[in-house]
Design an enzyme around this catalytic site. Structure first.
Site, PDB file in Angstrom:
ATOM      1  N   HIS A  16       0.847  -1.204   0.000  1.00  0.00           N
ATOM      2  CA  HIS A  16       0.000   0.000   0.000  1.00  0.00           C
ATOM      3  C   HIS A  16       0.883   1.255   0.000  1.00  0.00           C
ATOM      4  O   HIS A  16       0.621   2.207  -0.742  1.00  0.00           O
ATOM      5  CB  HIS A  16      -0.869   0.055   1.262  1.00  0.00           C
ATOM      6  CG  HIS A  16      -1.939  -0.985   1.363  1.00  0.00           C
ATOM      7  ND1 HIS A  16      -2.089  -1.788   2.449  1.00  0.00           N
ATOM      8  CD2 HIS A  16      -2.944  -1.332   0.499  1.00  0.00           C
ATOM      9  CE1 HIS A  16      -3.139  -2.588   2.290  1.00  0.00           C
ATOM     10  NE2 HIS A  16      -3.661  -2.340   1.108  1.00  0.00           N
ATOM     11  N   LYS A  40     -17.499  -5.842   7.952  1.00  0.00           N
ATOM     12  CA  LYS A  40     -16.237  -6.549   8.157  1.00  0.00           C
ATOM     13  C   LYS A  40     -15.835  -6.513   9.615  1.00  0.00           C
ATOM     14  O   LYS A  40     -16.134  -5.559  10.322  1.00  0.00           O
ATOM     15  CB  LYS A  40     -15.128  -5.892   7.307  1.00  0.00           C
ATOM     16  CG  LYS A  40     -15.142  -6.328   5.872  1.00  0.00           C
ATOM     17  CD  LYS A  40     -13.825  -5.999   5.197  1.00  0.00           C
ATOM     18  CE  LYS A  40     -13.837  -6.371   3.717  1.00  0.00           C
ATOM     19  NZ  LYS A  40     -12.641  -5.910   3.011  1.00  0.00           N
ATOM     20  N   ARG A  89      -2.481  -6.185  -8.433  1.00  0.00           N
ATOM     21  CA  ARG A  89      -1.418  -7.141  -8.149  1.00  0.00           C
ATOM     22  C   ARG A  89      -1.406  -8.286  -9.153  1.00  0.00           C
ATOM     23  O   ARG A  89      -0.393  -8.664  -9.661  1.00  0.00           O
ATOM     24  CB  ARG A  89      -1.581  -7.727  -6.740  1.00  0.00           C
ATOM     25  CG  ARG A  89      -1.159  -6.791  -5.645  1.00  0.00           C
ATOM     26  CD  ARG A  89      -1.729  -7.199  -4.330  1.00  0.00           C
ATOM     27  NE  ARG A  89      -3.176  -7.087  -4.331  1.00  0.00           N
ATOM     28  CZ  ARG A  89      -3.939  -7.248  -3.268  1.00  0.00           C
ATOM     29  NH1 ARG A  89      -3.400  -7.571  -2.133  1.00  0.00           N
ATOM     30  NH2 ARG A  89      -5.236  -7.087  -3.353  1.00  0.00           N
ATOM     31  N   SER A 127      -3.020  -7.433   3.180  1.00  0.00           N
ATOM     32  CA  SER A 127      -3.216  -7.326   4.623  1.00  0.00           C
ATOM     33  C   SER A 127      -3.525  -8.706   5.208  1.00  0.00           C
ATOM     34  O   SER A 127      -3.073  -9.044   6.301  1.00  0.00           O
ATOM     35  CB  SER A 127      -4.373  -6.374   4.937  1.00  0.00           C
ATOM     36  OG  SER A 127      -4.125  -5.113   4.387  1.00  0.00           O
TER      37      SER A 127
HETATM   38  P1  ADP Z   1      -9.984  -3.375  -0.260  1.00  0.00           P
HETATM   39  O1  ADP Z   1     -10.764  -3.987   0.856  1.00  0.00           O
HETATM   40  O2  ADP Z   1     -10.651  -2.200  -0.911  1.00  0.00           O
HETATM   41  O3  ADP Z   1      -9.425  -4.367  -1.271  1.00  0.00           O
HETATM   42  P2  ADP Z   1      -7.289  -3.139   0.629  1.00  0.00           P
HETATM   43  O4  ADP Z   1      -6.785  -2.412   1.826  1.00  0.00           O
HETATM   44  O5  ADP Z   1      -7.094  -4.620   0.625  1.00  0.00           O
HETATM   45  O6  ADP Z   1      -8.765  -2.712   0.499  1.00  0.00           O
HETATM   46  O7  ADP Z   1      -6.604  -2.561  -0.676  1.00  0.00           O
HETATM   47  C1  ADP Z   1      -6.754  -1.225  -1.076  1.00  0.00           C
HETATM   48  C2  ADP Z   1      -6.119  -1.038  -2.452  1.00  0.00           C
HETATM   49  O8  ADP Z   1      -4.733  -1.323  -2.380  1.00  0.00           O
HETATM   50  C3  ADP Z   1      -6.671  -1.970  -3.544  1.00  0.00           C
HETATM   51  O9  ADP Z   1      -6.703  -1.244  -4.756  1.00  0.00           O
HETATM   52  C4  ADP Z   1      -5.637  -3.050  -3.639  1.00  0.00           C
HETATM   53  O10 ADP Z   1      -5.603  -3.639  -4.936  1.00  0.00           O
HETATM   54  C5  ADP Z   1      -4.372  -2.263  -3.373  1.00  0.00           C
HETATM   55  N1  ADP Z   1      -3.305  -3.094  -2.843  1.00  0.00           N
HETATM   56  C6  ADP Z   1      -3.382  -3.985  -1.841  1.00  0.00           C
HETATM   57  N2  ADP Z   1      -2.193  -4.597  -1.629  1.00  0.00           N
HETATM   58  C7  ADP Z   1      -1.328  -4.063  -2.546  1.00  0.00           C
HETATM   59  C8  ADP Z   1       0.045  -4.301  -2.882  1.00  0.00           C
HETATM   60  N3  ADP Z   1       0.746  -5.229  -2.258  1.00  0.00           N
HETATM   61  N4  ADP Z   1       0.600  -3.552  -3.860  1.00  0.00           N
HETATM   62  C9  ADP Z   1      -0.161  -2.637  -4.513  1.00  0.00           C
HETATM   63  N5  ADP Z   1      -1.450  -2.398  -4.278  1.00  0.00           N
HETATM   64  C10 ADP Z   1      -2.035  -3.093  -3.311  1.00  0.00           C
END
Ligand code: ADP
Length: 183
Positions: A16, A40, A89, A127
């Site tokens: 992120h 959630k 990803r 996450s």
């Molecule tokens: P959500 O519940 O909306 O998927 P996340 O916190 O999992 O929320 O992810 C938020 C954004 O960050 C999404 O667009 C996801 O694809 C992106 N994201 C998550 N992990 C990574 C990563 N390792 N590298 C790049 N982008 C990521």
């Protein structure tokens, strides 16, 4: 141009952060927006996640951290943002993200979704992966900022990883984690 980077960030990972950092070079301002999602069961409260993200992005002056509920496009409009920033990803992300981008387009034609491909080294990172490793006592020091690793270890009642962090030395095989769990 103002971009909203919406997500759960439970917790924020180095993947992120990589995206936020790169987004902050492309846009005038990036608003990292934590979704308040009553459906959630998060590990961290919204307030904890806001604090964690603020601490992790304090070196980026054009990054703001906020929370929201409801439709992302409504929040974007309220913040006068033109872009929704999302990370891609793998192909599995693509399907869901494309559907979401198309849906959002039907709700607001003014807002564009911009995808950034994840950096190679974080393409596996989520996450959930971080929480899963920590839950079974593995090291997550290479996946999240140090203060967040501490927060997570505390959640699972240990102050540091029980296994060695990944190194050039022989790493304990994953099998030994489940063996430990069973023991
Ligand atoms: P959500 O519940 O909306 O998927 P996340 O916190 O999992 O929320 O992810 C938020 C954004 O960050 C999404 O667009 C996801 O694809 C992106 N994201 C998550 N992990 C990574 C990563 N390792 N590298 C790049 N982008 C990521």
């Amino acid at each position: 141009m103002i971009a909203i980077y919406p997500g759960s960030f439970d917790p924020i990972t180095l993947g992120h952060l990589d995206l936020i950092q790169r987004g902050s070079r492309l846009f005038e301002r990036v608003i990292v927006a934590v979704l308040r999602n009553p459906n959630k069961m998060p590990l961290f409260s919204v307030q904890q996640r806001l604090d964690q993200i603020r601490l992790s992005t304090q070196h980026l002056p054009n990054v703001e951290v906020d929370s929201f509920d409801g439709l992302t496009v409504n929040y974007a409009q309220m913040r006068h943002a033109q872009v929704l920033l999302r990370g891609l990803r793998a192909v599995s992300d693509f399907e869901v993200e494309l559907q979401m981008a198309h849906t959002n387009k039907t709700l607001s034609t003014q807002i564009e979704t911009v995808f950034l491909a994840t950096s190679n080294e974080y393409s596996f990172l989520s996450s959930s992966v971080v929480k899963e490793i920590a839950r079974f006592g593995g090291s997550i020091d290479h996946l999240v900022p140090p203060h967040i690793a501490l927060d997570i270890y505390q959640c699972y009642n240990h102050n540091s990883p029980m296994l060695n962090p990944i190194s050039t030395e022989a790493t304990p095989p994953l099998k030994s984690m489940s063996a430990q769990k069973e023991a």
